[in-house]
Design an enzyme around this catalytic site. Sequence first.
Site, PDB file in Angstrom:
ATOM      1  N   ASP A  36    -113.076  60.076  18.310  1.00 33.90           N
ATOM      2  CA  ASP A  36    -112.851  61.227  17.282  1.00 33.90           C
ATOM      3  C   ASP A  36    -113.378  60.592  15.855  1.00 33.90           C
ATOM      4  OD1 ASP A  36    -111.997  63.016  15.727  1.00 33.90           O
ATOM      5  OD2 ASP A  36    -110.025  62.629  15.318  1.00 33.90           O
ATOM      6  N   HIS A  76    -107.752  58.730  19.924  1.00 32.47           N
ATOM      7  CA  HIS A  76    -108.735  59.152  19.095  1.00 32.47           C
ATOM      8  C   HIS A  76    -109.305  57.936  18.616  1.00 32.47           C
ATOM      9  CE1 HIS A  76    -107.972  63.770  18.419  1.00 32.47           C
ATOM     10  NE2 HIS A  76    -108.174  63.354  19.553  1.00 32.47           N
ATOM     11  N   TRP A 103    -103.291  68.776  16.499  1.00 36.25           N
ATOM     12  CA  TRP A 103    -103.356  68.172  15.283  1.00 36.25           C
ATOM     13  C   TRP A 103    -103.144  69.046  14.375  1.00 36.25           C
ATOM     14  CZ3 TRP A 103    -107.033  68.357  11.552  1.00 36.25           C
ATOM     15  CH2 TRP A 103    -106.796  67.715  10.421  1.00 36.25           C
ATOM     16  N   ASP A 146    -113.543  58.421   9.722  1.00 36.23           N
ATOM     17  CA  ASP A 146    -114.241  58.678  10.924  1.00 36.23           C
ATOM     18  C   ASP A 146    -115.613  58.248  11.023  1.00 36.23           C
ATOM     19  OD1 ASP A 146    -112.143  60.275  12.214  1.00 36.23           O
ATOM     20  OD2 ASP A 146    -112.129  61.522  10.630  1.00 36.23           O
ATOM     21  N   GLU A 186    -100.630  64.645  17.676  1.00 33.76           N
ATOM     22  CA  GLU A 186    -101.289  63.638  16.806  1.00 33.76           C
ATOM     23  C   GLU A 186    -100.819  63.691  15.490  1.00 33.76           C
ATOM     24  OE1 GLU A 186    -105.492  64.317  16.413  1.00 33.76           O
ATOM     25  OE2 GLU A 186    -105.655  62.497  15.579  1.00 33.76           O
ATOM     26  N   ASP A 228    -109.306  57.443   6.528  1.00 39.33           N
ATOM     27  CA  ASP A 228    -109.642  57.872   7.789  1.00 39.33           C
ATOM     28  C   ASP A 228    -111.034  58.618   7.737  1.00 39.33           C
ATOM     29  OD1 ASP A 228    -109.462  58.947  10.217  1.00 39.33           O
ATOM     30  OD2 ASP A 228    -108.312  60.633   9.467  1.00 39.33           O
ATOM     31  N   ASP A 236    -104.617  57.974  16.829  1.00 40.61           N
ATOM     32  CA  ASP A 236    -106.086  57.967  16.328  1.00 40.61           C
ATOM     33  C   ASP A 236    -106.323  56.763  15.452  1.00 40.61           C
ATOM     34  OD1 ASP A 236    -107.962  58.342  14.196  1.00 40.61           O
ATOM     35  OD2 ASP A 236    -108.052  60.619  14.815  1.00 40.61           O
ATOM     36  N   HIS A 277    -105.688  56.679  11.617  1.00 41.53           N
ATOM     37  CA  HIS A 277    -104.538  57.559  11.037  1.00 41.53           C
ATOM     38  C   HIS A 277    -103.500  56.477  10.607  1.00 41.53           C
ATOM     39  CE1 HIS A 277    -105.542  61.891  12.429  1.00 41.53           C
ATOM     40  NE2 HIS A 277    -106.645  61.216  11.974  1.00 41.53           N
ATOM     41  N   LYS A 282    -100.665  61.567  11.423  1.00 37.71           N
ATOM     42  CA  LYS A 282    -101.497  60.551  10.689  1.00 37.71           C
ATOM     43  C   LYS A 282    -100.536  60.362   9.190  1.00 37.71           C
ATOM     44  CE  LYS A 282    -105.065  62.839   8.518  1.00 37.71           C
ATOM     45  NZ  LYS A 282    -106.370  63.551   8.310  1.00 37.71           N
TER      46      LYS A 282
HETATM   47  C1  RNT Z   1    -107.760  64.661  11.781  1.00 38.82           C
HETATM   48  C2  RNT Z   1    -107.504  64.299  13.122  1.00 38.82           C
HETATM   49  C3  RNT Z   1    -108.069  65.376  14.193  1.00 38.82           C
HETATM   50  C4  RNT Z   1    -109.556  65.890  13.875  1.00 38.82           C
HETATM   51  C5  RNT Z   1    -110.059  66.449  15.019  1.00 38.82           C
HETATM   52  C6  RNT Z   1    -111.350  67.137  14.547  1.00 38.82           C
HETATM   53  O1  RNT Z   1    -107.513  63.736  10.852  1.00 38.82           O
HETATM   54  O2  RNT Z   1    -108.150  63.199  13.453  1.00 38.82           O
HETATM   55  O3  RNT Z   1    -107.947  64.862  15.419  1.00 38.82           O
HETATM   56  O4  RNT Z   1    -110.487  64.644  13.615  1.00 38.82           O
HETATM   57  O5  RNT Z   1    -109.235  67.260  15.951  1.00 38.82           O
HETATM   58 ZN    ZN Z   2    -107.810  62.358  15.653  1.00 39.91          ZN
END
Ligand code: RNT
Ligand code: ZN
Length: 417
Positions: A325, A285, A186, A295, A225, A293, A258, A261, A227
Amino acid sequence: MKTELISQAYAVAKERYAEIGIDTEKVLTQLQDFHLSLHCWQADDVHGFEVQAGAMSGGIQSTGDFPGAARNIDELRQDILEAKSLIPGSHRLNLHEIYGDFKGKVVDRDEVTVEYFQSWIDWAKEHNTLLDFNSSSFSHPKSGSLSLANPDKGIRDFWIEHTKRCRDIANAMGEAQGDPCIMNLWVHDGCKDVSVNHALYRNTLKQSLDEIFAKPQPMMKDCIEGKVFGIGLESFTVGSHDFYTAYAAKYDKILTIDTGHYHPTESPADKVSAVLPFVKELMLHVSRPVRWDSDHVTIMDDPTQELFSEIVRAGALDRVHYGLDFFDGSINRIGAYVIGSRSAQKCMLRALLEPQQTISQYELAGEGYKVLALMEEQKAMPWQAVYDEFCLRNNVPVGQAFIAEIDKYVADVTSKR
Ligand code: RNT
Ligand code: ZN
């Protein structure tokens, strides 16, 4: 809770599920075979162990300053083992390049070699853990807003070299563990404001990827990946979903989904059946976006449940890798691992317990209300008793009993940091 009670509750649940054609013993075996890839970066807010580490950049952010974060490789390993001891089943560990064992040496990203991961490989072997890997393009003086898509050849080559080296490391990990290491790529590349060079950036990223993937690496697998946008890069993302979906389909790469994302009303679960006819495998993820996003720690919310259910309904259990993630620095980080992992497992369990065949037959016969009725009934079926039994058989605390274990770990370990 008394073991006896858990077993009794399971016996009742087993009967209830048998009535609707579900064999809970088979499901427990499937759940045992469901391996998460635990992301090392929840333990220290994505900081890593580079001697020269600077501020976090690359459009991602971890907020919160809860005490007790792992400060070095030993503490992080200890935390991972603690978390694993509270999560039933056996799980992989997902490392980012910045978590190498650099032993006090400044090792720039284009200099990294497997030597700095040898102690991880040994540790993983000792603890029966398989490793996955990630290149790291963020939090570096050369990160800027463009890395692999940078028209500046010097910067681009730096990141190409980094990513190539990461693939070598991942392959070496795969060889050492006798199981392919999954490496996620990513990059944050994008623009904060309006720009006219979208095609240039995307063509550049494609060329960089082609160069990176040119070397065959039999013991690792590449995933890519996309986003929607990163912080400070709101107007344009080079590696958008369309870009990586097309790349993965054309060049046979694993696509990473993810869950944080996508646009807020877009369903990550709906991607599963849409892309599986075209890509061999998926990487997840699993995260939780709150308005962006962000997390947050994974919970049993509808999007997560739907995602796992779609995988099971698509018959794709063996085509998906299950990475986590999320990174929340505002709460106990071991607690975050345990809650997020257990919630992901519970969603998978509920997906496996769904009487899919029966519901499917009703649907195909046009019996709409029966579909709805059965789907609603599933929500209140005694799946929790099956999960408790799973914890019991795996020798980990049942239900909220893990809280006391974490309290103890705080008292003995993290409060002393
Ligand atoms: C970022 C991505 C990525 C990171 C990690 C730390 O938006 O989701 O995967 O969160 O690699
Ligand atoms: Zn991610």
